[in-house]
Motif scaffolding. Structure first.
Motif, PDB file in Angstrom:
ATOM      1  N   ALA A 320       0.828  -1.205   0.000  1.00  0.00           N
ATOM      2  CA  ALA A 320       0.000   0.000   0.000  1.00  0.00           C
ATOM      3  C   ALA A 320       0.864   1.257   0.000  1.00  0.00           C
ATOM      4  O   ALA A 320       0.559   2.242  -0.688  1.00  0.00           O
ATOM      5  CB  ALA A 320      -0.938  -0.006   1.203  1.00  0.00           C
ATOM      6  N   ALA A 321       1.956   1.245   0.773  1.00  0.00           N
ATOM      7  CA  ALA A 321       2.859   2.403   0.801  1.00  0.00           C
ATOM      8  C   ALA A 321       3.475   2.642  -0.576  1.00  0.00           C
ATOM      9  O   ALA A 321       3.606   3.788  -1.029  1.00  0.00           O
ATOM     10  CB  ALA A 321       3.955   2.186   1.846  1.00  0.00           C
ATOM     11  N   VAL A 322       3.851   1.560  -1.257  1.00  0.00           N
ATOM     12  CA  VAL A 322       4.399   1.681  -2.602  1.00  0.00           C
ATOM     13  C   VAL A 322       3.345   2.240  -3.563  1.00  0.00           C
ATOM     14  O   VAL A 322       3.635   3.111  -4.387  1.00  0.00           O
ATOM     15  CB  VAL A 322       4.929   0.318  -3.087  1.00  0.00           C
ATOM     16  CG1 VAL A 322       5.299   0.378  -4.567  1.00  0.00           C
ATOM     17  CG2 VAL A 322       6.141  -0.110  -2.262  1.00  0.00           C
ATOM     18  N   HIS A 326       3.556   5.578  -5.729  1.00  0.00           N
ATOM     19  CA  HIS A 326       3.446   5.444  -7.182  1.00  0.00           C
ATOM     20  C   HIS A 326       2.362   6.358  -7.744  1.00  0.00           C
ATOM     21  O   HIS A 326       2.568   7.033  -8.765  1.00  0.00           O
ATOM     22  CB  HIS A 326       3.143   3.985  -7.540  1.00  0.00           C
ATOM     23  CG  HIS A 326       2.853   3.781  -8.986  1.00  0.00           C
ATOM     24  ND1 HIS A 326       1.577   3.621  -9.473  1.00  0.00           N
ATOM     25  CD2 HIS A 326       3.672   3.750 -10.068  1.00  0.00           C
ATOM     26  CE1 HIS A 326       1.624   3.477 -10.783  1.00  0.00           C
ATOM     27  NE2 HIS A 326       2.880   3.543 -11.170  1.00  0.00           N
ATOM     28  N   LEU A 327       1.204   6.406  -7.089  1.00  0.00           N
ATOM     29  CA  LEU A 327       0.121   7.265  -7.571  1.00  0.00           C
ATOM     30  C   LEU A 327       0.506   8.740  -7.454  1.00  0.00           C
ATOM     31  O   LEU A 327       0.108   9.561  -8.286  1.00  0.00           O
ATOM     32  CB  LEU A 327      -1.158   6.957  -6.805  1.00  0.00           C
ATOM     33  CG  LEU A 327      -1.730   5.544  -7.059  1.00  0.00           C
ATOM     34  CD1 LEU A 327      -2.887   5.257  -6.121  1.00  0.00           C
ATOM     35  CD2 LEU A 327      -2.154   5.388  -8.514  1.00  0.00           C
ATOM     36  N   GLU A 328       1.301   9.058  -6.445  1.00  0.00           N
ATOM     37  CA  GLU A 328       1.818  10.421  -6.322  1.00  0.00           C
ATOM     38  C   GLU A 328       2.718  10.762  -7.509  1.00  0.00           C
ATOM     39  O   GLU A 328       2.641  11.863  -8.079  1.00  0.00           O
ATOM     40  CB  GLU A 328       2.607  10.548  -5.014  1.00  0.00           C
ATOM     41  CG  GLU A 328       3.283  11.886  -4.793  1.00  0.00           C
ATOM     42  CD  GLU A 328       4.208  11.884  -3.590  1.00  0.00           C
ATOM     43  OE1 GLU A 328       5.320  12.441  -3.691  1.00  0.00           O
ATOM     44  OE2 GLU A 328       3.832  11.310  -2.541  1.00  0.00           O
ATOM     45  N   ILE A 329       3.569   9.812  -7.907  1.00  0.00           N
ATOM     46  CA  ILE A 329       4.473  10.035  -9.024  1.00  0.00           C
ATOM     47  C   ILE A 329       3.688  10.210 -10.327  1.00  0.00           C
ATOM     48  O   ILE A 329       4.000  11.085 -11.146  1.00  0.00           O
ATOM     49  CB  ILE A 329       5.477   8.868  -9.133  1.00  0.00           C
ATOM     50  CG1 ILE A 329       6.452   8.903  -7.949  1.00  0.00           C
ATOM     51  CG2 ILE A 329       6.239   8.910 -10.456  1.00  0.00           C
ATOM     52  CD1 ILE A 329       7.276   7.642  -7.795  1.00  0.00           C
ATOM     53  N   LEU A 330       2.670   9.382 -10.540  1.00  0.00           N
ATOM     54  CA  LEU A 330       1.844   9.513 -11.743  1.00  0.00           C
ATOM     55  C   LEU A 330       1.289  10.926 -11.869  1.00  0.00           C
ATOM     56  O   LEU A 330       1.327  11.526 -12.951  1.00  0.00           O
ATOM     57  CB  LEU A 330       0.683   8.520 -11.706  1.00  0.00           C
ATOM     58  CG  LEU A 330       0.914   7.060 -12.076  1.00  0.00           C
ATOM     59  CD1 LEU A 330      -0.413   6.312 -12.080  1.00  0.00           C
ATOM     60  CD2 LEU A 330       1.610   6.912 -13.422  1.00  0.00           C
ATOM     61  N   LEU A 335       2.084  11.841 -15.911  1.00  0.00           N
ATOM     62  CA  LEU A 335       2.262  10.687 -16.783  1.00  0.00           C
ATOM     63  C   LEU A 335       0.977  10.237 -17.463  1.00  0.00           C
ATOM     64  O   LEU A 335       1.019   9.659 -18.558  1.00  0.00           O
ATOM     65  CB  LEU A 335       2.880   9.532 -15.990  1.00  0.00           C
ATOM     66  CG  LEU A 335       4.334   9.765 -15.559  1.00  0.00           C
ATOM     67  CD1 LEU A 335       4.850   8.591 -14.748  1.00  0.00           C
ATOM     68  CD2 LEU A 335       5.238  10.015 -16.762  1.00  0.00           C
ATOM     69  N   VAL A 336      -0.173  10.504 -16.860  1.00  0.00           N
ATOM     70  CA  VAL A 336      -1.425  10.133 -17.528  1.00  0.00           C
ATOM     71  C   VAL A 336      -1.632  11.024 -18.753  1.00  0.00           C
ATOM     72  O   VAL A 336      -2.024  10.555 -19.831  1.00  0.00           O
ATOM     73  CB  VAL A 336      -2.612  10.215 -16.557  1.00  0.00           C
ATOM     74  CG1 VAL A 336      -3.917   9.876 -17.285  1.00  0.00           C
ATOM     75  CG2 VAL A 336      -2.414   9.255 -15.381  1.00  0.00           C
ATOM     76  N   ALA A 337      -1.342  12.301 -18.614  1.00  0.00           N
ATOM     77  CA  ALA A 337      -1.409  13.200 -19.766  1.00  0.00           C
ATOM     78  C   ALA A 337      -0.373  12.817 -20.812  1.00  0.00           C
ATOM     79  O   ALA A 337      -0.620  12.901 -22.025  1.00  0.00           O
ATOM     80  CB  ALA A 337      -1.201  14.646 -19.321  1.00  0.00           C
ATOM     81  N   ARG A 338       0.796  12.379 -20.364  1.00  0.00           N
ATOM     82  CA  ARG A 338       1.842  11.950 -21.291  1.00  0.00           C
ATOM     83  C   ARG A 338       1.376  10.748 -22.107  1.00  0.00           C
ATOM     84  O   ARG A 338       1.709  10.637 -23.300  1.00  0.00           O
ATOM     85  CB  ARG A 338       3.111  11.602 -20.516  1.00  0.00           C
ATOM     86  CG  ARG A 338       4.233  10.997 -21.354  1.00  0.00           C
ATOM     87  CD  ARG A 338       4.675  11.896 -22.477  1.00  0.00           C
ATOM     88  NE  ARG A 338       5.799  11.296 -23.220  1.00  0.00           N
ATOM     89  CZ  ARG A 338       6.078  11.569 -24.486  1.00  0.00           C
ATOM     90  NH1 ARG A 338       5.330  12.445 -25.152  1.00  0.00           N
ATOM     91  NH2 ARG A 338       7.099  10.987 -25.084  1.00  0.00           N
ATOM     92  N   VAL A 339       0.587   9.868 -21.506  1.00  0.00           N
ATOM     93  CA  VAL A 339       0.053   8.719 -22.241  1.00  0.00           C
ATOM     94  C   VAL A 339      -0.789   9.177 -23.423  1.00  0.00           C
ATOM     95  O   VAL A 339      -0.738   8.583 -24.509  1.00  0.00           O
ATOM     96  CB  VAL A 339      -0.760   7.803 -21.308  1.00  0.00           C
ATOM     97  CG1 VAL A 339      -1.602   6.805 -22.098  1.00  0.00           C
ATOM     98  CG2 VAL A 339       0.174   7.046 -20.361  1.00  0.00           C
ATOM     99  N   ARG A 340      -1.556  10.232 -23.239  1.00  0.00           N
ATOM    100  CA  ARG A 340      -2.378  10.742 -24.352  1.00  0.00           C
ATOM    101  C   ARG A 340      -1.495  11.199 -25.509  1.00  0.00           C
ATOM    102  O   ARG A 340      -1.834  11.013 -26.683  1.00  0.00           O
ATOM    103  CB  ARG A 340      -3.284  11.867 -23.857  1.00  0.00           C
ATOM    104  CG  ARG A 340      -4.368  11.385 -22.892  1.00  0.00           C
ATOM    105  CD  ARG A 340      -5.418  12.437 -22.658  1.00  0.00           C
ATOM    106  NE  ARG A 340      -4.985  13.506 -21.781  1.00  0.00           N
ATOM    107  CZ  ARG A 340      -5.083  13.496 -20.458  1.00  0.00           C
ATOM    108  NH1 ARG A 340      -5.609  12.440 -19.839  1.00  0.00           N
ATOM    109  NH2 ARG A 340      -4.675  14.524 -19.737  1.00  0.00           N
TER     110      ARG A 340
END
Length: 432
Positions: A320-322, A326-330, A335-340
């Motif tokens: 859960a800590a990881v 990880h969601l903080e890094i996204l 990175l979600v916008a980068r996927v587009r």
């Protein structure tokens, strides 16, 4: 001598003396002596024990979205383990990291007021979701609603329920029955009229749920036909069936939205997730549950039923800590916008490939997921092996299709080089 050197068979009998590890989904005589031993990773690349540097064009098994050896994720795991490796979440116990992650996931979910069940991976999540769908209708007093419908070519992991609802028949074969869990049936993967006909034939009063990947992965990287997913949702509502969306591959940014359900305008009853929640840095999966399903289990009454789910590592504190980091890094790194952006790059590159190369039957793209379907005279397995020689990892899937799903951190140039390598190998095979 490398690890693989010590296991290279010199005779057919030597295969029996190979490594103790039984590889997943493998014809063992074919892989003994040919195994690529990955010993480290760095960003979008992995390195083998015999010194090869390979572009990870599949992000492992669709999961290494932020790349390999990310120091912040390693640090998050270390710091959490030094504080508390984990504590279970059974009955009145919980741990702070699982609670924190649950709140964050609920806020990101493609349904309002979601509850979150945590476990160890995607196959776990499918088992829980299918059990919960059946438990829902039993609690409602509609005991006949037991059948889970799934699509042709679907893959939903390989636990008992995932095996049973597989739309890839070879994953269901060899166990003595057509399906380990008998109350399952397949529907058309692209024809809504056929889906409706199947529902009518079986009877909606016998069906508990429809489960679907938004974009089929292992089945060949099949984006949905326009309106198909929305049509599944309409049929589920019309016939009073639960809609389970399997976002194990597509969740957490792979389609340019946090969940593909948001991209396709879906409001599922249950969503399964795994892989991208941690980018594979810790084994974690789970189910997002809509109020229609969870509320009856939360009523303040001695008659409120218990849903008997849970495993030792449900809500594992380090995992859960990881996930939280990880969601903080996204979010922080966009990175979600980068996927587009990457979707557009991949679409352009694969469109050009399909136009130039006669050996490519079709190139499919949805989000940062691509599938290159090859002419039946070209062996996708041989193409994938040749790509490794050129320094690139792909994977052959159903339909003689190559998988492309690199990490989100790749450059436009790396995508172009990857597709160029595929073009080279296909051209070589065409000329054989």
């Amino acid at each position: 001598m490398t690890l693989t050197d010590s296991f290279v068979p010199t005779t057919s009998g030597a295969v029996l003396d190979g490594p103790a590890l039984w590889s997943a989904q493998a014809h063992m005589p074919s892989v003994i002596g040919r195994q690529l031993v990955i010993e480290r990773g760095e960003g979008s690349y992995v390195f083998t024990s015999d010194g090869r540097r390979l572009f990870d064009g599949t992000a492992g098994l669709w999961h290494a979205n932020v790349g390999h050896a990310h120091p912040e994720l390693a640090r998050a795991a270390y710091e959490q383990m030094m504080r508390l490796e984990t504590y279970h979440v059974f009955q009145r116990y919980a741990n702070d990291r699982a609670l924190e992650l649950g709140e964050l996931l609920a806020s990101l979910a493609p349904m309002e007021r979601a509850k979150v069940i945590l476990n160890s991976g995607g196959s776990d999540a499918i088992d829980v979701a299918c059990k919960l769908a059946r438990r829902h209708w039993q609690r409602e007093g509609r005991e006949s609603k037991q059948i889970i419908l799934s699509r042709e070519h679907a893959y939903h992991g390989l636990h008992a329920y995932g095996t049973s609802i597989a739309g890839l028949s070879f994953n269901r074969e060899g166990y003595g029955t057509e399906s380990l869990v008998p109350e399952t049936a397949r529907i058309s993967f692209d024809d809504l009229a056929e889906v409706e006909a199947t529902i009518e034939r079986i009877g909606a009063d016998r069906i508990a749920a429809i489960v679907s990947e938004p974009i089929q992965g292992t089945g060949g990287v099949n984006p949905p036909e326009p309106g198909y997913l929305e049509g599944l949702q309409r049929l589920a509502r019309q016939h009073d069936l639960l809609l389970i969306v399997d976002e194990v591959i597509t969740g957490f940014g792979r389609t340019g939205e946090m969940f593909a359900s948001q991209r396709y305008g879906l409001e599922p009853d249950l969503v399964t997730f795994a892989k991208g929640v941690t980018s594979g840095y810790a084994p974690l999966g789970g189910v997002l549950v809509a109020p229609r399903v969870w509320e009856p289990f939360y009523l303040d009454s001695p008659d409120t039923p218990i849903f008997r789910h849970g495993a030792t590592y449900s809500g594992h504190a380090t995992a859960a800590a990881v996930a939280l980091k990880h969601l903080e890094i996204l979010e922080r790194d966009g990175l979600v916008a980068r996927v587009r952006e990457l979707e557009g790059v991949l679409r352009t590159e694969l469109s050009g490939l399909a136009q130039r190369q006669a050996g490519v039957v079709e190139a499919r793209v949805a989000g940062f997921l691509g599938g290159v379907a090859l002419d039946e005279r070209i062996d996708a397995v041989r193409v994938a092996d040749r790509l490794i020689e050129l320094g690139f990892i792909s994977r052959p899937l159903r339909g003689n299709t190559l998988q492309l799903s690199p990490p989100f951190i790749v450059s436009d140039q790396e995508v172009a080089e990857y597709v160029s390598a595929i073009e080279q190998t296909v051209a070589e095979e065409t000329q054989r």
